[in-house]
Design a protein around this motif. Structure first.
Motif, PDB file in Angstrom:
ATOM      1  N   TRP A   1       0.819  -1.219   0.000  1.00  0.00           N
ATOM      2  CA  TRP A   1       0.000   0.000   0.000  1.00  0.00           C
ATOM      3  C   TRP A   1       0.849   1.264   0.000  1.00  0.00           C
ATOM      4  CZ3 TRP A   1       1.763   2.568   4.139  1.00  0.00           C
ATOM      5  CH2 TRP A   1       2.276   1.828   5.210  1.00  0.00           C
TER       6      TRP A   1
ATOM      7  N   THR B   1      -0.140   5.284  -1.356  1.00  0.00           N
ATOM      8  CA  THR B   1      -0.335   6.166  -0.206  1.00  0.00           C
ATOM      9  C   THR B   1       0.583   7.372  -0.282  1.00  0.00           C
ATOM     10  OG1 THR B   1      -1.016   4.314   1.213  1.00  0.00           O
ATOM     11  CG2 THR B   1      -0.228   6.304   2.309  1.00  0.00           C
TER      12      THR B   1
ATOM     13  N   ALA C   1      -6.818  10.920   2.146  1.00  0.00           N
ATOM     14  CA  ALA C   1      -7.667   9.819   2.597  1.00  0.00           C
ATOM     15  C   ALA C   1      -8.888   9.680   1.703  1.00  0.00           C
ATOM     16  CB  ALA C   1      -8.085  10.039   4.049  1.00  0.00           C
TER      17      ALA C   1
ATOM     18  N   LEU D   1      -7.902   8.027  -1.523  1.00  0.00           N
ATOM     19  CA  LEU D   1      -7.628   6.599  -1.334  1.00  0.00           C
ATOM     20  C   LEU D   1      -8.845   5.834  -0.836  1.00  0.00           C
ATOM     21  CD1 LEU D   1      -4.125   6.957   0.382  1.00  0.00           C
ATOM     22  CD2 LEU D   1      -4.549   6.054  -1.908  1.00  0.00           C
TER      23      LEU D   1
ATOM     24  N   LEU E   1      -5.475   6.292   7.411  1.00  0.00           N
ATOM     25  CA  LEU E   1      -4.367   6.917   6.697  1.00  0.00           C
ATOM     26  C   LEU E   1      -3.307   7.409   7.675  1.00  0.00           C
ATOM     27  CD1 LEU E   1      -3.068   7.838   4.094  1.00  0.00           C
ATOM     28  CD2 LEU E   1      -4.354   9.965   4.246  1.00  0.00           C
TER      29      LEU E   1
ATOM     30  N   ARG F   1      -1.176   4.575   8.441  1.00  0.00           N
ATOM     31  CA  ARG F   1      -0.298   4.253   7.309  1.00  0.00           C
ATOM     32  C   ARG F   1       0.876   5.228   7.229  1.00  0.00           C
ATOM     33  NH1 ARG F   1      -3.453   2.577   1.741  1.00  0.00           N
ATOM     34  NH2 ARG F   1      -4.477   0.662   2.495  1.00  0.00           N
TER      35      ARG F   1
END
Length: 352
Positions: free
Chosen positions: A287, A291, A305, A308, A315, A318
Motif C-alpha cells: 500500500w 499512499t 484519505a 484513497l 491513513l 499508514r
C-alpha cells in the motif's frame, strides 16, 4: 565495447571498424532512434547513399552519403547494389564500385535495427508514408524544405504551431495547437485519434485496457518540431502507469515539468539512496506507493484519505508506518519534498 575496439584496432583495423559499427547501431536502437536515423547511419558509415524500401508499409527513405535526406526516394533501383533484408523491407547501399571494408557489417546491423523498428510498428497500415514523414518532420538534421513538405503532406497548417506527443508504445503523434491536449488541466492521452502519427496505435479503450502513457512536447513552429519531440520524450519518462505499483500521471506536458526536467539528466536515478530505500519499503508494504503518491499530491491528509477511500485515522496509521519504513517524516515540507523527489526518480529509473 569501446575498449574492445581499441584493442582490435592494434591488431586488425577492419575488425575494429566492424565492432564500432555494431556499437553504433546498437546505440541508435537503445536511444529510440527512428528509421531515418538508421538509414542515415548506414549512408554515412558506408560513404555512399543508402535507402530503405518497404512497399507493404509504403515506407521509402533515401539518405545521401553526407547524411542529408534525399527527396528523390523513387530513384531507379539497380540490382548491382548490395542489400540486406529487414523483414518486409530492404536496405540497400547505392554503391556501384567494389564494396567498402565495412559494407557487409553496415548492411547487417542497419537492417537488424530497421527490422526492430518496423516490427514495433507492424500493427499499423500507414497511409502516404506517414511513419517516414513524421520521422522526417522531427529530424533536426533533415533539410527545412523537406520538413515543410512533410508537414504539408501530413495536413499540418504551415503557419500554425504544433507539438509532438510520444507514447510509451513507441507511437509518435504530431498535433496542431488547437488540440485540447494543450488546454489547461490534466488530459488523458486516449482522445488522440485523427492525428498524424507514427508507430503502433494506442491500446484500445475499455474497462480492462491499460492507459497509454504519453509525453507531450511544447507547441512550436513546424520547423522546431524536433525540439518538441525531444521534450516529449523527456516528459514521457516522468509518466506512470497509474497502477498500485506505479502510481502517478499517465500524461505529462514538458512545459509543466519546469525545473523538474533537469532530473532527467541524472545518469542513474535508481542508485540514489532514497530510491533504494523507497523500493525496499514498498516491497514490505504494497500500500506504500499509492499512499505516498496521494499524500504528496494533495493539500491535506484528509484529501489524501478521500482519494484513497480510506478513513482518516487509517491513513494516519499508514503515514506513521511509512515514516518508520522510510526513515524520514512525510508530514513536514522538507520530508514531503524528499518523498516527491524519490517517487519521481523512481519513475525515471523505470522509464530510461
Amino acid at each position: 565495447m569501446k575498449d574492445l575496439a581499441v584493442r582490435l584496432a592494434a591488431l586488425d583495423a577492419d575488425a575494429s571498424a566492424a565492432v564500432q559499427v555494431i556499437a553504433y547501431f546498437d546505440g541508435l536502437v537503445e536511444a529510440g532512434a527512428g528509421l531515418q536515423s538508421i538509414v542515415r547511419g548506414a549512408a554515412v558509415l558506408a560513404g555512399c547513399p543508402a535507402r530503405l524500401d518497404d512497399p507493404t508499409r509504403r515506407v521509402h527513405i533515401r539518405v545521401l552519403a553526407d547524411g542529408s535526406s534525399a527527396t528523390d526516394s523513387d530513384q531507379q533501383i539497380h540490382n548491382r547494389w548490395p542489400l540486406a533484408a529487414a523483414g518486409s523491407a530492404t536496405l540497400r547501399l547505392e554503391r556501384d564500385g567494389p564494396p567498402g571494408p565495412v559494407d557487409p557489417m553496415v548492411l547487417e546491423r542497419a537492417a537488424t535495427a530497421a527490422r526492430t523498428i518496423l516490427d514495433r510498428t507492424r500493427g499499423r497500415a500507414p497511409a502516404a508514408d506517414e511513419i517516414a514523414l513524421i520521422e522526417l518532420l522531427v529530424d533536426a538534421a533533415a533539410p527545412p524544405d523537406a520538413r515543410h513538405r512533410a508537414a504539408r503532406h501530413l495536413g499540418l497548417p504551415p503557419d500554425a504551431p504544433a507539438f509532438a506527443m510520444v507514447l510509451h508504445t513507441g507511437d509518435v503523434r504530431i498535433k496542431p495547437l488547437t488540440d485540447t491536449v494543450h488546454s489547461p488541466g490534466p488530459q488523458p492521452p486516449d482522445g488522440i485519434a485523427n492525428t498524424a502519427s507514427a508507430g503502433r496505435s494506442a491500446p484500445a479503450a475499455g474497462p480492462t485496457a491499460t492507459p497509454a502513457r504519453a509525453g507531450i512536447g511544447p507547441a512550436v513552429p513546424v520547423l522546431e518540431l524536433p525540439a518538441s519531440y525531444r521534450a516529449a520524450r523527456i516528459a514521457l519518462r516522468f509518466t506512470a502507469a497509474g497502477t498500485e505499483d506505479d502510481p502517478g500521471e499517465v500524461a505529462i506536458r514538458y512545459d509543466d515539468l519546469g525545473a523538474l526536467a533537469a532530473l532527467a539528466a541524472i545518469p542513474d536515478p535508481g542508485a540514489v539512496p532514497d530510491v533504494i530505500t523507497l523500493d525496499h519499503a514498498a516491497a514490505t508494504a504494497p500500500w506504500l506507493l499509492p499512499t505516498l503518491h496521494a499524500v504528496a499530491t494533495t493539500i491535506s491528509l484528509r484529501a489524501a484519505a478521500a482519494r484513497l477511500r480510506l478513513h482518516h485515522s487509517t491513513l494516519q496509521d499508514r503515514v506513521t508506518h511509512a515514516e518508520k519504513l522510510l526513515g524520514w517524516s512525510i508530514r513536514d515540507p522538507h520530508g514531503l519534498l524528499r518523498t516527491q523527489l524519490a517517487l519521481t526518480l523512481r519513475r525515471l529509473r523505470r522509464n530510461p
